[in-house]
Motif scaffolding. Structure first.
Motif, PDB file in Angstrom:
ATOM      1  N   THR A 150       6.389  11.826 -16.610  1.00 40.02           N
ATOM      2  CA  THR A 150       6.470  10.820 -15.541  1.00 40.02           C
ATOM      3  C   THR A 150       6.179   9.442 -16.126  1.00 40.02           C
ATOM      4  OG1 THR A 150       4.127  10.749 -14.962  1.00 40.02           O
ATOM      5  CG2 THR A 150       5.436  12.473 -13.920  1.00 40.02           C
ATOM      6  N   LYS A 151       6.510   8.424 -15.327  1.00 42.79           N
ATOM      7  CA  LYS A 151       6.101   7.065 -15.688  1.00 42.79           C
ATOM      8  C   LYS A 151       5.880   6.311 -14.374  1.00 42.79           C
ATOM      9  CE  LYS A 151       7.417   3.378 -18.770  1.00 42.79           C
ATOM     10  NZ  LYS A 151       7.324   2.263 -18.924  1.00 42.79           N
ATOM     11  N   HIS A 152       4.746   5.624 -14.267  1.00 42.78           N
ATOM     12  CA  HIS A 152       4.511   4.912 -12.996  1.00 42.78           C
ATOM     13  C   HIS A 152       4.884   3.434 -13.085  1.00 42.78           C
ATOM     14  CE1 HIS A 152       0.775   3.031 -14.390  1.00 42.78           C
ATOM     15  NE2 HIS A 152       0.502   4.185 -14.975  1.00 42.78           N
ATOM     16  N   PHE A 153       5.306   2.913 -11.941  1.00 39.66           N
ATOM     17  CA  PHE A 153       5.774   1.525 -11.838  1.00 39.66           C
ATOM     18  C   PHE A 153       5.238   0.901 -10.560  1.00 39.66           C
ATOM     19  CE2 PHE A 153       9.081   3.815 -14.071  1.00 39.66           C
ATOM     20  CZ  PHE A 153       9.516   2.944 -15.067  1.00 39.66           C
ATOM     21  N   THR A 154       4.942  -0.391 -10.581  1.00 40.01           N
ATOM     22  CA  THR A 154       4.812  -1.109  -9.308  1.00 40.01           C
ATOM     23  C   THR A 154       6.245  -1.372  -8.840  1.00 40.01           C
ATOM     24  OG1 THR A 154       4.927  -3.299 -10.300  1.00 40.01           O
ATOM     25  CG2 THR A 154       2.731  -2.311 -10.100  1.00 40.01           C
ATOM     26  N   GLY A 155       6.408  -1.802  -7.572  1.00 43.97           N
ATOM     27  CA  GLY A 155       7.761  -2.068  -7.087  1.00 43.97           C
ATOM     28  C   GLY A 155       8.471  -3.102  -7.949  1.00 43.97           C
ATOM     29  N   GLY A 156       7.723  -4.162  -8.306  1.00 49.40           N
ATOM     30  CA  GLY A 156       8.303  -5.222  -9.131  1.00 49.40           C
ATOM     31  C   GLY A 156       8.691  -4.696 -10.504  1.00 49.40           C
ATOM     32  N   GLU A 157       7.826  -3.894 -11.122  1.00 50.00           N
ATOM     33  CA  GLU A 157       8.146  -3.328 -12.436  1.00 50.00           C
ATOM     34  C   GLU A 157       9.381  -2.431 -12.372  1.00 50.00           C
ATOM     35  OE1 GLU A 157       3.516  -2.954 -14.085  1.00 50.00           O
ATOM     36  OE2 GLU A 157       4.537  -1.221 -13.214  1.00 50.00           O
ATOM     37  N   ALA A 158       9.528  -1.715 -11.266  1.00 56.49           N
ATOM     38  CA  ALA A 158      10.688  -0.820 -11.132  1.00 56.49           C
ATOM     39  C   ALA A 158      11.982  -1.626 -11.012  1.00 56.49           C
ATOM     40  CB  ALA A 158      10.511   0.076  -9.907  1.00 56.49           C
ATOM     41  N   GLY A 159      11.855  -2.878 -10.557  1.00 50.84           N
ATOM     42  CA  GLY A 159      13.049  -3.720 -10.437  1.00 50.84           C
ATOM     43  C   GLY A 159      13.426  -4.076  -9.009  1.00 50.84           C
ATOM     44  N   ILE A 160      12.511  -3.865  -8.063  1.00 46.58           N
ATOM     45  CA  ILE A 160      12.808  -4.252  -6.671  1.00 46.58           C
ATOM     46  C   ILE A 160      12.482  -5.738  -6.511  1.00 46.58           C
ATOM     47  CG2 ILE A 160      12.339  -3.839  -4.232  1.00 46.58           C
ATOM     48  CD1 ILE A 160      11.513  -1.000  -4.962  1.00 46.58           C
ATOM     49  N   VAL A 161      13.514  -6.513  -6.233  1.00 42.30           N
ATOM     50  CA  VAL A 161      13.370  -7.966  -6.137  1.00 42.30           C
ATOM     51  C   VAL A 161      13.595  -8.379  -4.673  1.00 42.30           C
ATOM     52  CG1 VAL A 161      14.251 -10.184  -6.941  1.00 42.30           C
ATOM     53  CG2 VAL A 161      14.248  -8.208  -8.472  1.00 42.30           C
ATOM     54  N   THR A 162      12.728  -9.273  -4.194  1.00 43.06           N
ATOM     55  CA  THR A 162      12.856  -9.737  -2.798  1.00 43.06           C
ATOM     56  C   THR A 162      12.861 -11.264  -2.751  1.00 43.06           C
ATOM     57  OG1 THR A 162      10.478  -9.957  -2.425  1.00 43.06           O
ATOM     58  CG2 THR A 162      11.438  -7.788  -2.021  1.00 43.06           C
ATOM     59  N   ASP A 163      13.107 -11.787  -1.556  1.00 42.93           N
ATOM     60  CA  ASP A 163      12.903 -13.220  -1.320  1.00 42.93           C
ATOM     61  C   ASP A 163      11.391 -13.483  -1.235  1.00 42.93           C
ATOM     62  OD1 ASP A 163      12.079 -12.326   1.151  1.00 42.93           O
ATOM     63  OD2 ASP A 163      13.794 -13.113   2.268  1.00 42.93           O
ATOM     64  N   ASP A 164      10.993 -14.714  -0.876  1.00 45.91           N
ATOM     65  CA  ASP A 164       9.545 -14.986  -0.876  1.00 45.91           C
ATOM     66  C   ASP A 164       8.973 -15.075   0.544  1.00 45.91           C
ATOM     67  OD1 ASP A 164      10.612 -17.332  -0.104  1.00 45.91           O
ATOM     68  OD2 ASP A 164       9.679 -18.569  -1.662  1.00 45.91           O
ATOM     69  N   GLU A 165       9.518 -14.251   1.428  1.00 47.54           N
ATOM     70  CA  GLU A 165       8.975 -14.125   2.787  1.00 47.54           C
ATOM     71  C   GLU A 165       7.764 -13.190   2.694  1.00 47.54           C
ATOM     72  OE1 GLU A 165       9.493 -14.993   6.830  1.00 47.54           O
ATOM     73  OE2 GLU A 165      11.044 -15.465   5.377  1.00 47.54           O
ATOM     74  N   PHE A 166       6.606 -13.748   2.265  1.00 50.43           N
ATOM     75  CA  PHE A 166       5.431 -12.908   2.020  1.00 50.43           C
ATOM     76  C   PHE A 166       5.021 -12.178   3.297  1.00 50.43           C
ATOM     77  CE2 PHE A 166       5.319 -16.139  -1.263  1.00 50.43           C
ATOM     78  CZ  PHE A 166       5.166 -15.346  -2.395  1.00 50.43           C
ATOM     79  N   GLY A 167       4.642 -10.936   3.170  1.00 48.79           N
ATOM     80  CA  GLY A 167       4.227 -10.141   4.327  1.00 48.79           C
ATOM     81  C   GLY A 167       5.365  -9.370   4.970  1.00 48.79           C
ATOM     82  N   GLU A 168       6.579  -9.807   4.752  1.00 51.03           N
ATOM     83  CA  GLU A 168       7.732  -9.154   5.403  1.00 51.03           C
ATOM     84  C   GLU A 168       8.963  -9.493   4.555  1.00 51.03           C
ATOM     85  OE1 GLU A 168       8.604  -6.663   8.422  1.00 51.03           O
ATOM     86  OE2 GLU A 168       6.782  -7.814   8.824  1.00 51.03           O
ATOM     87  N   ALA A 169       8.855  -9.243   3.252  1.00 50.63           N
ATOM     88  CA  ALA A 169       9.897  -9.714   2.335  1.00 50.63           C
ATOM     89  C   ALA A 169      11.197  -8.909   2.471  1.00 50.63           C
ATOM     90  CB  ALA A 169       9.389  -9.629   0.898  1.00 50.63           C
TER      91      ALA A 169
END
Ligand code: ASP
Ligand code: MG
Length: 472
Positions: A150-169
């Motif tokens: 296995t390998k663990h990732f945060t969402g950002g490390e996995a490659g999930i990119v969002t806009d900067d609508e913090f809290g509800e991106a």
């Protein structure tokens, strides 16, 4: 050679709430990995996101003793779970190290907030991201403990990119598809299981964002869509989407099949088994979505696809209930035949960031009613009074805070005459008074307002009238 089936398995907070459960989840993942490429998405352990929100408030208001004790409890709970869920000492000490590092980082962020006495949406997202930042390495470790890679990732490390609508991106799907393709695709092809933190992602410049409460489901469907998964399983603590809340209707059933549109309608009306926005990626990329019970994965649960799947004679699929709402009635003869009143009302509410759940206007035009969250009621009434009364727009603004919305949902209602008559007769036969009615133009639901003390009885009446306890 064709590639193996690919599935995303998302586990909610209750499913990984203690060491025993994490070990069970790891076994389920190992089982699924025998025949499939598997991507795991993990929520924070149950209660942790709420705790982090509380901690950020304590930091902001400089209640440092209370903050310290909450932090120690959080540290203890996670480190104990590491001890109890991973038996191989080498894997366990690696995971322990990661968890400790991340909790220390959380402590630093909270310190920063307490020094400034200020919290921005951006810093709040940083804080509440830690629940999933900590859980994913533990789940990953428990799976490795069973001899899998296995390998663990945060969402950002996995490659999930969002806009900067913090809290509800909002995810940026094209770039997410590209990036997750680079990070996760090669691992999947080598038989490695990526374990990704749910709920959290990152902006293009790498700042941590969150996808809204309950957003780990969204992570599951974003990854499922981006990586063209054959199936996405949302593994929760109930047997799928139900015909009604079983606490209210004891003979409520699991709904075997739903269309995306029906499922969306149900989540909007408060079905907790699934996050509403998580349906967007699967609708757009046409991926099958399953809602299943982590503790009984053999149970088929609910399958959600594009197909309509309406059985012969089937009208409704479920009865939903929204509590914690209030109703406002705006009335007066001065409203009759005057254009622009409705626009004015909604503009005022919009300016105050108040969301309207339901609207209806009587044919006489002398009355507009709307339903909103109870927590917004006071703000809404005062804003409306200030801008409408005494200005020739309306004579009265009345509020009722002891109401609830009942909604019946199903694609079979579309174009079927007499459904509304059955709904309201069933309710009237139990002596329940209906205060307001609305039907969306989708015709996938009929919703109405009743006194809160009568709402459960109304749900039971409809469940019985449409025989939702029996398979159609
Ligand atoms: N941990 C987040 C929350 O509690 C996301 C999730 O569980 O889906 O809202
Ligand atoms: Mg959830």
């Amino acid at each position: 050679m064709s590639r193996r089936r690919r599935i995303v398995l998302k586990f909610g907070g209750t499913s990984i709430g203690n060491a025993e459960r994490i070990k069970d989840v790891a076994k389920s993942v190992a089982e699924a990995a025998k025949e499939n490429q598997v991507i795991v998405v993990a929520s924070a352990m149950n209660g942790i996101t709420d705790t982090l929100i509380r901690m950020s408030d304590l930091a902001k208001s400089c209640h440092l003793d209370k903050l310290r004790s909450e932090l120690e409890k959080l540290r203890e709970r996670h480190l104990q779970v590491v001890e109890d869920s991973i038996s191989n000492p080498k894997i366990r000490s690696e995971v322990r190290k990661t968890v400790e590092e991340r909790i220390n980082a959380l402590e630093k962020v909270l310190e920063g907030i307490s020094i400034l006495g200020e919290m921005t949406p951006r810093s709040k997202d940083r804080v509440i991201s830690f629940g999933e930042q900590i859980s994913a390495p533990i789940v990953s470790g428990a799976i490795t403990d069973l001899g899998l890679k296995t390998k663990h990732f945060t969402g950002g490390e996995a490659g999930i990119v969002t806009d900067d609508e913090f809290g509800e991106a909002n995810p940026l799907m094209n770039i997410t598809k590209m990036k997750t393709g680079k990070t996760l695709e090669p691992l999947l092809n080598e038989g490695v299981i990526p374990v990704v933190s749910g709920f959290i992602a990152a902006t293009q410049t790498g700042e941590i964002t969150t996808l809204g409460r309950g957003g780990s489901d969204y992570t599951g469907t974003i990854l499922g869509a981006a990586l063209s998964a054959d199936d996405i399983w949302i593994c929760t603590d109930v047997n799928g989407m139900m015909t009604a809340d079983p606490k209210i209707v004891p003979d409520a059933r699991t709904i075997p099949r739903l269309s995306y549109a029906e499922a969306l309608e149900m989540t909007v009306f408060g079905a907790k088994a699934l996050h509403a926005r998580s349906l967007e990626p699967v609708m757009e990329y046409n991926r099958p979505l399953w809602v299943k019970n982590t503790f009984d994965l053999k149970h088929p649960g609910t399958l959600i696809t594009r197909d309509q799947n309406v059985a012969d004679g089937e009208v409704a699929k479920s009865v939903a209930l929204i509590r914690d709402v209030a109703m406002i009635n705006i009335g007066g003869a001065s409203m009759v035949g005057k254009p622009g009143i409705a626009a004015r009302i909604f503009q005022i509410l919009g300016q105050n960031s108040i969301n309207i759940l339901m609207i209806s206007q009587s044919v006489s035009e002398a009355n507009i009613s709307m339903v909103l969250r109870r927590s917004h009621l006071e703000k809404a009434v005062s804003a409306l009074e200030i801008s409408l009364l005494g200005k020739g727009f309306a004579n009265q603004v009345n509020a009722e805070d002891d109401v609830a919305v009942v909604a019946i949902v199903g694609a079979g209602m579309k174009g079927a005459p007499g459904v509304a008559a059955r709904v309201f007769k069933a309710v009237a036969d139990r002596g329940i008074n209906v205060r307001m009615i609305a039907q969306g133009s989708s015709e996938l639901n009929i919703s109405f307002v009743v006194k809160e003390e009568e709402c459960e009885e109304a749900v039971r009446a409809l469940h019985k009238e449409f025989k939702l306890n029996q398979a159609p």
